[in-house]
Design a protein around this motif. Structure first.
Motif, mmCIF file in Angstrom:
data_model
loop_
_atom_site.group_PDB
_atom_site.id
_atom_site.type_symbol
_atom_site.label_atom_id
_atom_site.label_comp_id
_atom_site.label_asym_id
_atom_site.label_seq_id
_atom_site.Cartn_x
_atom_site.Cartn_y
_atom_site.Cartn_z
ATOM 1 N N ALA A 1 20.952 119.714 62.889
ATOM 2 C CA ALA A 1 19.699 119.110 63.372
ATOM 3 C C ALA A 1 18.520 119.468 62.479
ATOM 4 O O ALA A 1 17.639 118.638 62.245
ATOM 5 C CB ALA A 1 19.434 119.554 64.809
ATOM 6 N N ARG A 2 18.500 120.683 61.967
ATOM 7 C CA ARG A 2 17.382 121.157 61.154
ATOM 8 C C ARG A 2 17.171 120.307 59.897
ATOM 9 O O ARG A 2 16.051 120.150 59.431
ATOM 10 C CB ARG A 2 17.634 122.619 60.771
ATOM 11 C CG ARG A 2 16.492 123.327 60.146
ATOM 12 C CD ARG A 2 16.694 124.841 59.944
ATOM 13 N NE ARG A 2 18.045 125.344 59.926
ATOM 14 C CZ ARG A 2 18.678 125.922 60.984
ATOM 15 N NH1 ARG A 2 18.077 126.024 62.128
ATOM 16 N NH2 ARG A 2 19.902 126.369 60.872
ATOM 17 N N VAL A 3 18.241 119.721 59.371
ATOM 18 C CA VAL A 3 18.131 118.955 58.115
ATOM 19 C C VAL A 3 18.369 117.458 58.314
ATOM 20 O O VAL A 3 18.542 116.726 57.346
ATOM 21 C CB VAL A 3 19.098 119.507 57.042
ATOM 22 C CG1 VAL A 3 18.684 120.902 56.632
ATOM 23 C CG2 VAL A 3 20.534 119.483 57.524
ATOM 24 N N SER A 4 18.373 117.001 59.561
ATOM 25 C CA SER A 4 18.646 115.592 59.844
ATOM 26 C C SER A 4 17.366 114.821 60.117
ATOM 27 O O SER A 4 16.386 115.357 60.635
ATOM 28 C CB SER A 4 19.571 115.473 61.058
ATOM 29 O OG SER A 4 20.840 116.001 60.731
ATOM 30 N N ILE A 5 17.415 113.555 59.782
ATOM 31 C CA ILE A 5 16.290 112.657 60.020
ATOM 32 C C ILE A 5 16.184 112.384 61.521
ATOM 33 O O ILE A 5 17.199 112.199 62.191
ATOM 34 C CB ILE A 5 16.500 111.346 59.240
ATOM 35 C CG1 ILE A 5 16.402 111.629 57.748
ATOM 36 C CG2 ILE A 5 15.523 110.278 59.676
ATOM 37 C CD1 ILE A 5 16.770 110.473 56.870
ATOM 38 N N ASP B 1 9.426 118.881 57.796
ATOM 39 C CA ASP B 1 7.993 118.810 58.062
ATOM 40 C C ASP B 1 7.341 117.546 57.509
ATOM 41 O O ASP B 1 6.122 117.424 57.521
ATOM 42 C CB ASP B 1 7.280 120.030 57.457
ATOM 43 C CG ASP B 1 7.700 121.317 58.130
ATOM 44 O OD1 ASP B 1 8.034 121.266 59.332
ATOM 45 O OD2 ASP B 1 7.701 122.364 57.474
ATOM 46 N N GLU B 2 8.145 116.624 57.017
ATOM 47 C CA GLU B 2 7.605 115.410 56.403
ATOM 48 C C GLU B 2 7.787 114.205 57.326
ATOM 49 O O GLU B 2 8.771 114.101 58.045
ATOM 50 C CB GLU B 2 8.307 115.129 55.075
ATOM 51 C CG GLU B 2 8.155 116.226 54.047
ATOM 52 C CD GLU B 2 6.722 116.431 53.604
ATOM 53 O OE1 GLU B 2 5.976 115.444 53.502
ATOM 54 O OE2 GLU B 2 6.350 117.582 53.355
ATOM 55 N N ILE B 3 6.829 113.288 57.275
ATOM 56 C CA ILE B 3 6.902 112.028 58.010
ATOM 57 C C ILE B 3 7.131 110.915 56.992
ATOM 58 O O ILE B 3 6.463 110.863 55.957
ATOM 59 C CB ILE B 3 5.598 111.753 58.790
ATOM 60 C CG1 ILE B 3 5.295 112.893 59.754
ATOM 61 C CG2 ILE B 3 5.681 110.408 59.506
ATOM 62 C CD1 ILE B 3 6.283 113.048 60.882
ATOM 63 N N ALA B 4 8.079 110.038 57.268
ATOM 64 C CA ALA B 4 8.370 108.900 56.399
ATOM 65 C C ALA B 4 8.333 107.631 57.245
ATOM 66 O O ALA B 4 8.480 107.681 58.466
ATOM 67 C CB ALA B 4 9.753 109.061 55.765
ATOM 68 N N THR B 5 8.120 106.521 56.584
ATOM 69 C CA THR B 5 8.163 105.228 57.267
ATOM 70 C C THR B 5 9.407 104.483 56.794
ATOM 71 O O THR B 5 10.045 104.879 55.813
ATOM 72 C CB THR B 5 6.919 104.385 56.944
ATOM 73 O OG1 THR B 5 6.943 104.051 55.546
ATOM 74 C CG2 THR B 5 5.642 105.123 57.292
#
Length: 124
Positions: free
Chosen positions: A81-85, A97-101
């Protein structure tokens, strides 16, 4: 393509006899892809249909679907979970900690780390 299946909170998945080791940076979708290939499935969707596994919720990063994948793979759900989108709604996703569209996040091409491939004991 098969109809999307929701996450069943009562479903329990025993570890598969043929698994792959979860890499510390590997998101759930990649782990699922390698697990399907390791078990000889012609596609991720066919693999998930055969197991009655909720593929679309996993691709959205739903915690219960990630936990169920970890059961199949025999690994730690929190690490996956820690490394999943994680889908946040309104075409937005979170990765750590990043937000993507949807415009900046490309998930249609397969990319493989050459070093990871060299270290994979199950590669042919």
């Amino acid at each position: 393509m098969a109809k999307s299946r929701p996450v069943d909170p009562d479903a329990h998945f025993a570890p598969l006899p043929l698994t792959v080791q979860h890499a510390c940076f590997e998101p759930a979708s990649s782990l699922l892809t390698r697990l399907a290939a390791r078990n000889g499935a012609p596609s991720v969707y066919q693999f998930c249909a055969d197991l009655a596994f909720p593929v679309d919720p996993l691709f959205r990063g739903e915690p219960l679907a990630i936990a169920q994948l970890a059961q199949l793979a025999g690994c730690d759900a929190a690490s996956v979970a820690r490394v999943s989108i994680r889908h946040l709604g309104h075409n937005r996703f979170r990765l750590r900690d990043e937000i993507a569209t949807t415009h900046s996040l490309q998930r249609t091409r397969i990319r493989i780390c050459p070093e990871c491939l060299r270290q994979d004991p199950h590669r042919s």
